[in-house]
Motif scaffolding. Structure first.
Motif, PDB file in Angstrom:
ATOM      1  N   THR A   4     -39.875   0.548  17.601  1.00  0.00           N
ATOM      2  CA  THR A   4     -39.487   1.606  18.542  1.00  0.00           C
ATOM      3  C   THR A   4     -40.732   2.326  19.066  1.00  0.00           C
ATOM      4  O   THR A   4     -40.852   2.599  20.255  1.00  0.00           O
ATOM      5  CB  THR A   4     -38.535   2.608  17.854  1.00  0.00           C
ATOM      6  OG1 THR A   4     -37.411   1.909  17.331  1.00  0.00           O
ATOM      7  CG2 THR A   4     -38.083   3.674  18.807  1.00  0.00           C
ATOM      8  N   ARG A  11     -43.755   1.073  19.238  1.00  0.00           N
ATOM      9  CA  ARG A  11     -44.455   0.160  20.161  1.00  0.00           C
ATOM     10  C   ARG A  11     -43.792   0.151  21.531  1.00  0.00           C
ATOM     11  O   ARG A  11     -44.467   0.132  22.558  1.00  0.00           O
ATOM     12  CB  ARG A  11     -44.489  -1.252  19.565  1.00  0.00           C
ATOM     13  CG  ARG A  11     -45.514  -1.370  18.507  1.00  0.00           C
ATOM     14  CD  ARG A  11     -45.664  -2.780  18.049  1.00  0.00           C
ATOM     15  NE  ARG A  11     -46.496  -2.757  16.860  1.00  0.00           N
ATOM     16  CZ  ARG A  11     -46.485  -3.655  15.912  1.00  0.00           C
ATOM     17  NH1 ARG A  11     -45.684  -4.681  16.019  1.00  0.00           N
ATOM     18  NH2 ARG A  11     -47.265  -3.549  14.885  1.00  0.00           N
ATOM     19  N   LYS A  12     -42.458   0.137  21.535  1.00  0.00           N
ATOM     20  CA  LYS A  12     -41.732   0.175  22.813  1.00  0.00           C
ATOM     21  C   LYS A  12     -42.037   1.473  23.559  1.00  0.00           C
ATOM     22  O   LYS A  12     -42.244   1.476  24.761  1.00  0.00           O
ATOM     23  CB  LYS A  12     -40.224   0.043  22.577  1.00  0.00           C
ATOM     24  CG  LYS A  12     -39.796  -1.356  22.230  1.00  0.00           C
ATOM     25  CD  LYS A  12     -38.286  -1.397  22.047  1.00  0.00           C
ATOM     26  CE  LYS A  12     -37.811  -2.762  21.607  1.00  0.00           C
ATOM     27  NZ  LYS A  12     -36.387  -2.814  21.379  1.00  0.00           N
ATOM     28  N   ILE A  39     -44.706   3.323  23.231  1.00  0.00           N
ATOM     29  CA  ILE A  39     -46.095   3.264  23.708  1.00  0.00           C
ATOM     30  C   ILE A  39     -46.186   2.384  24.948  1.00  0.00           C
ATOM     31  O   ILE A  39     -46.843   2.741  25.938  1.00  0.00           O
ATOM     32  CB  ILE A  39     -47.030   2.765  22.579  1.00  0.00           C
ATOM     33  CG1 ILE A  39     -47.146   3.831  21.488  1.00  0.00           C
ATOM     34  CG2 ILE A  39     -48.405   2.403  23.123  1.00  0.00           C
ATOM     35  CD1 ILE A  39     -47.847   3.359  20.227  1.00  0.00           C
ATOM     36  N   ASP A  40     -45.501   1.222  24.906  1.00  0.00           N
ATOM     37  CA  ASP A  40     -45.492   0.342  26.077  1.00  0.00           C
ATOM     38  C   ASP A  40     -44.869   1.056  27.283  1.00  0.00           C
ATOM     39  O   ASP A  40     -45.387   0.984  28.408  1.00  0.00           O
ATOM     40  CB  ASP A  40     -44.733  -0.954  25.767  1.00  0.00           C
ATOM     41  CG  ASP A  40     -45.488  -1.873  24.821  1.00  0.00           C
ATOM     42  OD1 ASP A  40     -46.715  -1.637  24.627  1.00  0.00           O
ATOM     43  OD2 ASP A  40     -44.866  -2.812  24.287  1.00  0.00           O
ATOM     44  N   ASN A  41     -43.751   1.737  27.034  1.00  0.00           N
ATOM     45  CA  ASN A  41     -43.092   2.479  28.126  1.00  0.00           C
ATOM     46  C   ASN A  41     -43.992   3.604  28.631  1.00  0.00           C
ATOM     47  O   ASN A  41     -44.073   3.868  29.834  1.00  0.00           O
ATOM     48  CB  ASN A  41     -41.751   3.043  27.671  1.00  0.00           C
ATOM     49  CG  ASN A  41     -40.685   1.969  27.559  1.00  0.00           C
ATOM     50  OD1 ASN A  41     -40.815   0.904  28.151  1.00  0.00           O
ATOM     51  ND2 ASN A  41     -39.640   2.238  26.792  1.00  0.00           N
ATOM     52  N   SER A  42     -44.654   4.267  27.737  1.00  0.00           N
ATOM     53  CA  SER A  42     -45.562   5.344  28.121  1.00  0.00           C
ATOM     54  C   SER A  42     -46.695   4.800  28.977  1.00  0.00           C
ATOM     55  O   SER A  42     -47.084   5.404  29.976  1.00  0.00           O
ATOM     56  CB  SER A  42     -46.100   6.015  26.853  1.00  0.00           C
ATOM     57  OG  SER A  42     -47.066   6.978  27.198  1.00  0.00           O
ATOM     58  N   THR A  43     -47.245   3.633  28.581  1.00  0.00           N
ATOM     59  CA  THR A  43     -48.309   3.007  29.364  1.00  0.00           C
ATOM     60  C   THR A  43     -47.778   2.619  30.740  1.00  0.00           C
ATOM     61  O   THR A  43     -48.442   2.831  31.761  1.00  0.00           O
ATOM     62  CB  THR A  43     -48.847   1.765  28.617  1.00  0.00           C
ATOM     63  OG1 THR A  43     -49.277   2.156  27.318  1.00  0.00           O
ATOM     64  CG2 THR A  43     -49.997   1.140  29.366  1.00  0.00           C
ATOM     65  N   ALA A  44     -46.569   2.056  30.759  1.00  0.00           N
ATOM     66  CA  ALA A  44     -45.957   1.669  32.039  1.00  0.00           C
ATOM     67  C   ALA A  44     -45.721   2.906  32.897  1.00  0.00           C
ATOM     68  O   ALA A  44     -45.954   2.894  34.110  1.00  0.00           O
ATOM     69  CB  ALA A  44     -44.652   0.913  31.793  1.00  0.00           C
ATOM     70  N   ASP A  59     -48.983   3.977  34.342  1.00  0.00           N
ATOM     71  CA  ASP A  59     -49.344   3.136  35.486  1.00  0.00           C
ATOM     72  C   ASP A  59     -48.534   3.531  36.716  1.00  0.00           C
ATOM     73  O   ASP A  59     -49.067   3.649  37.819  1.00  0.00           O
ATOM     74  CB  ASP A  59     -49.111   1.646  35.161  1.00  0.00           C
ATOM     75  CG  ASP A  59     -50.078   1.132  34.092  1.00  0.00           C
ATOM     76  OD1 ASP A  59     -51.098   1.818  33.851  1.00  0.00           O
ATOM     77  OD2 ASP A  59     -49.800   0.050  33.526  1.00  0.00           O
TER      78      ASP A  59
END
Length: 170
Positions: free
Chosen positions: A14, A16-17, A19-24, A27
């Motif tokens: 969760t 990691r998701k 963090i990935d969503n935050s990075t997205a 962007d």
């Protein structure tokens, strides 16, 4: 323990998701900021173009008003010129009539005997004709003088290369 390990693993996924969503999202946020900056630049360009267009329209309107004024002045000048030509023609005709009247009165006076009772009357006719001709002669002289002044002004304008103004003066 297994369930604790499973929960930890699930939380790690969760995180990691997230963090990935935050990075997205970061962007996307950067893309939105860049798009906003481009929109502001286009908005500034449009505002500048709009200002230039409004200035051009204002100048055109001013030029049209000035043109209208100049056309009215030209029409007025042409009317005055026509009136002057008409007055000159009337003055010329009047001068011709006076010349004939004075001439015939002089001839009649020359044919009258010195002691004729009509002689003083005929002399008054000649004097009256001459008095009537005097303002006419002054007016003709003034018209000739104005014509010379206008011709001199037109010549000066032609020397300066302003043919249109020279034509208007004449």
């Amino acid at each position: 323990r297994e369930s604790l390990a499973a929960i930890v693993q699930e939380h790690e996924l969760t995180l990691r998701k997230l963090i990935d969503n935050s990075t997205a999202l970061g962007d996307t946020s950067t893309e939105l900021e860049e798009a906003n900056a481009e929109l502001e630049a286009y908005s500034d360009e449009l505002e500048t173009a709009n200002d230039a267009l409004q200035d051009a329209l204002q100048q055109r309107d001013e030029a049209e008003r000035e043109r209208g004024k100049l056309e009215m002045q030209i029409q007025h000048t042409e009317r005055l010129k026509s009136l002057g030509v008409l007055a000159g023609g009337v003055a010329h005709d009047f001068n011709n009539l006076l010349a004939a009247m004075i001439g015939f009165a002089d001839l009649a006076l020359a044919d009258l005997p010195r002691q004729s009772s009509a002689r003083p009357l005929m002399q008054e006719v000649v004097k009256a004709g001459e008095r009537a001709a005097a303002p006419e002669q002054r007016a003709i002289g003034l018209l000739r003088q104005r014509g010379r002044v206008a011709a001199d002004r037109a010549a000066s304008l032609l020397k300066q290369g302003d043919r249109d103004a020279a034509t208007r003066v004449l």
